[in-house]
Design a protein around this motif. Structure first.
Motif, PDB file in Angstrom:
ATOM      1  N   ALA A  84       0.823  -1.206   0.000  1.00 45.61           N
ATOM      2  CA  ALA A  84       0.000   0.000   0.000  1.00 45.61           C
ATOM      3  C   ALA A  84       0.862   1.262   0.000  1.00 45.61           C
ATOM      4  CB  ALA A  84      -0.919  -0.006   1.223  1.00 45.61           C
ATOM      5  N   LEU A  85       1.951   1.259   0.776  1.00 49.66           N
ATOM      6  CA  LEU A  85       2.844   2.418   0.793  1.00 49.66           C
ATOM      7  C   LEU A  85       3.505   2.634  -0.569  1.00 49.66           C
ATOM      8  CD1 LEU A  85       4.640   2.196   4.273  1.00 49.66           C
ATOM      9  CD2 LEU A  85       3.245   4.088   3.424  1.00 49.66           C
ATOM     10  N   LEU A  86       3.911   1.539  -1.219  1.00 50.80           N
ATOM     11  CA  LEU A  86       4.537   1.660  -2.536  1.00 50.80           C
ATOM     12  C   LEU A  86       3.526   2.129  -3.577  1.00 50.80           C
ATOM     13  CD1 LEU A  86       6.829  -1.494  -2.538  1.00 50.80           C
ATOM     14  CD2 LEU A  86       7.558   0.892  -2.531  1.00 50.80           C
ATOM     15  N   SER A  87       2.302   1.631  -3.490  1.00 46.33           N
ATOM     16  CA  SER A  87       1.258   2.087  -4.412  1.00 46.33           C
ATOM     17  C   SER A  87       0.997   3.580  -4.229  1.00 46.33           C
ATOM     18  CB  SER A  87      -0.029   1.294  -4.178  1.00 46.33           C
ATOM     19  OG  SER A  87       0.164  -0.075  -4.480  1.00 46.33           O
ATOM     20  N   PHE A  88       1.009   4.014  -2.981  1.00 43.64           N
ATOM     21  CA  PHE A  88       0.810   5.439  -2.702  1.00 43.64           C
ATOM     22  C   PHE A  88       1.975   6.263  -3.249  1.00 43.64           C
ATOM     23  CE2 PHE A  88       1.888   8.908   0.275  1.00 43.64           C
ATOM     24  CZ  PHE A  88       0.839   9.762  -0.007  1.00 43.64           C
ATOM     25  N   ALA A  89       3.227   5.797  -3.016  1.00 47.39           N
ATOM     26  CA  ALA A  89       4.413   6.558  -3.418  1.00 47.39           C
ATOM     27  C   ALA A  89       4.547   6.660  -4.934  1.00 47.39           C
ATOM     28  CB  ALA A  89       5.669   5.908  -2.837  1.00 47.39           C
ATOM     29  N   THR A  90       3.935   5.728  -5.673  1.00 50.69           N
ATOM     30  CA  THR A  90       4.027   5.748  -7.136  1.00 50.69           C
ATOM     31  C   THR A  90       2.690   6.091  -7.776  1.00 50.69           C
ATOM     32  OG1 THR A  90       3.621   3.347  -7.165  1.00 50.69           O
ATOM     33  CG2 THR A  90       5.915   4.084  -7.178  1.00 50.69           C
ATOM     34  N   GLY A  91       1.728   6.551  -6.980  1.00 50.02           N
ATOM     35  CA  GLY A  91       0.400   6.866  -7.504  1.00 50.02           C
ATOM     36  C   GLY A  91       0.211   8.346  -7.792  1.00 50.02           C
ATOM     37  N   ASP A 107       2.078  13.256  -5.785  1.00 47.73           N
ATOM     38  CA  ASP A 107       2.679  14.523  -6.206  1.00 47.73           C
ATOM     39  C   ASP A 107       2.031  15.741  -5.543  1.00 47.73           C
ATOM     40  OD1 ASP A 107       4.634  13.402  -7.698  1.00 47.73           O
ATOM     41  OD2 ASP A 107       3.662  13.706  -9.639  1.00 47.73           O
ATOM     42  N   PRO A 108       0.696  15.832  -5.487  1.00 45.55           N
ATOM     43  CA  PRO A 108       0.110  17.012  -4.822  1.00 45.55           C
ATOM     44  C   PRO A 108       0.532  17.156  -3.364  1.00 45.55           C
ATOM     45  CG  PRO A 108      -1.545  15.848  -6.112  1.00 45.55           C
ATOM     46  CD  PRO A 108      -0.337  14.968  -6.094  1.00 45.55           C
ATOM     47  N   LEU A 109       0.660  16.045  -2.662  1.00 52.39           N
ATOM     48  CA  LEU A 109       1.075  16.119  -1.260  1.00 52.39           C
ATOM     49  C   LEU A 109       2.511  16.612  -1.131  1.00 52.39           C
ATOM     50  CD1 LEU A 109      -0.499  12.826   0.151  1.00 52.39           C
ATOM     51  CD2 LEU A 109      -1.330  15.164   0.435  1.00 52.39           C
ATOM     52  N   ILE A 110       3.384  16.144  -2.021  1.00 50.39           N
ATOM     53  CA  ILE A 110       4.777  16.589  -2.000  1.00 50.39           C
ATOM     54  C   ILE A 110       4.870  18.068  -2.373  1.00 50.39           C
ATOM     55  CG2 ILE A 110       7.005  16.348  -3.152  1.00 50.39           C
ATOM     56  CD1 ILE A 110       6.496  14.182  -1.126  1.00 50.39           C
ATOM     57  N   ASN A 111       4.161  18.448  -3.435  1.00 50.66           N
ATOM     58  CA  ASN A 111       4.265  19.821  -3.937  1.00 50.66           C
ATOM     59  C   ASN A 111       3.712  20.848  -2.959  1.00 50.66           C
ATOM     60  OD1 ASN A 111       5.438  18.905  -6.299  1.00 50.66           O
ATOM     61  ND2 ASN A 111       3.482  18.701  -7.370  1.00 50.66           N
ATOM     62  N   THR A 112       2.724  20.455  -2.171  1.00 51.18           N
ATOM     63  CA  THR A 112       2.154  21.393  -1.201  1.00 51.18           C
ATOM     64  C   THR A 112       2.822  21.308   0.155  1.00 51.18           C
ATOM     65  OG1 THR A 112       0.462  19.755  -0.604  1.00 51.18           O
ATOM     66  CG2 THR A 112      -0.103  21.360  -2.330  1.00 51.18           C
ATOM     67  N   GLY A 113       3.780  20.389   0.314  1.00 56.82           N
ATOM     68  CA  GLY A 113       4.503  20.271   1.572  1.00 56.82           C
ATOM     69  C   GLY A 113       3.762  19.538   2.657  1.00 56.82           C
TER      70      GLY A 113
END
Length: 306
Positions: free
Chosen positions: A150-157, A161-167
């Protein structure tokens, strides 16, 4: 995309990490998601065609592969075959070649050994006397591995990107979550130690001695002298280290020196390997190299080159 197009895109994004790898040939197609951050790479990949990859240079990373289709075969110390039900953990220092076929697809990640070692040492609250070794193969149908998937699916889903870009979620936090999930679920030689009850807080004299050893790695200090500094008997200090650090005073001191020396080598500081060894209390460079490889699975020179 074709394998050549994928190679060109990968080099544009990540430099010449695999520039020396031979082309895969006609008819090989690759699709998926790949990301890399500070000693961690995550991926969700699909392959069309059967081929063999020979890695150009060993890397101090541990690779975890969770296949969803087809077959992947790692040729390393032995041979590990991953299928839709069998996941693999492979030390990249040992990999000779990788064979992919039968419409293989997988999600997976690679983590630098130092990140795993440091996190496990923190969780156990003591240095690691021997390198961590994960089980080569696991059965993916067990519930424990659904969290890693599940973590890998999230990290490659697409939602990552929106979570990373918004901090909202920092890459460093995701890295820690993945390392923790692997340490808790994937069997390794410290799994039993992690499952034991957390020991009581170390007494003041043990903490004082540990702190002194960390602050003075190069100082040649006997157990009796350290006990005097901690204001306890040698017997009490020895018992304290075995109970709260899980190792002897000598083993703890050596591991602290090795870990600090590794950090210096990884930063490219401290001069030659022999000079770094001397700065951290090892008068014999050959013995330092032997202890270093036993602790981390690589030589000091390999860490310095990377």
């Amino acid at each position: 995309m074709s394998s050549d197009e994928f190679a060109a895109l990968f080099m544009r994004l990540y430099g010449n990490l695999y520039a020396d790898m031979q082309p895969l040939g006609e008819g090989i197609c690759i699709a998926g998601v790949y990301g890399r951050f500070d000693g961690l790479s995550v991926r969700r990949m699909q392959y069309k065609g059967d081929f063999t990859i020979r890695l150009p240079a060993p890397q101090d990373e541990i690779t975890f592969v969770l296949p969803t289709a087809g077959k992947i075969i790692f040729d390393h110390r032995s041979q590990s075959i991953g299928t839709g039900q069998v996941g693999l953990a492979v030390d990249k220092l040992d990999i000779r070649s990788i064979r992919i076929g039968e419409g293989h697809a997988h999600c997976g990640l690679s983590i630098c050994r130092s990140a795993v070692t440091q996190r496990l040492s923190t969780l156990l609250d003591r240095p690691l006397p021997t390198p961590i070794r994960f089980a080569d193969q696991v059965e993916l149908n067990k519930p424990a591995f659904k969290g890693v998937s599940a973590l890998l699916s999230f990290a490659t889903g697409t939602q990552f990107d929106p979570l990373i870009n918004t901090g909202v979620l920092l890459p460093a936090r995701l890295k820690e979550m993945l390392v923790d999930a692997l340490l808790e679920t994937w069997p390794h030689n410290y799994s039993q130690a992690m499952s034991r009850p957390v020991p009581a807080i170390a007494p003041r004299h043990v903490k004082r001695a540990m702190a002194y050893l960390r602050e003075h790695p190069a100082q040649q200090l006997s157990g009796s002298e350290l006990a005097t500094l901690a204001n306890v008997s040698l017997r009490a200090l020895q018992d304290g280290f075995r109970r709260f650090a899980g190792v002897s005073i000598i083993a703890f001191q050596r591991q602290v020196r090795l870990e600090q020396a590794r950090e210096v080598l990884a930063r490219g500081e401290g001069g030659s390997v022999a000079q770094v060894a001397l700065q951290h209390g090892f008068s014999n460079a050959g013995r330092f190299a032997r202890y270093f490889q036993q602790a981390f699975g690589v030589t000091p020179a390999m860490v310095r080159r990377r």
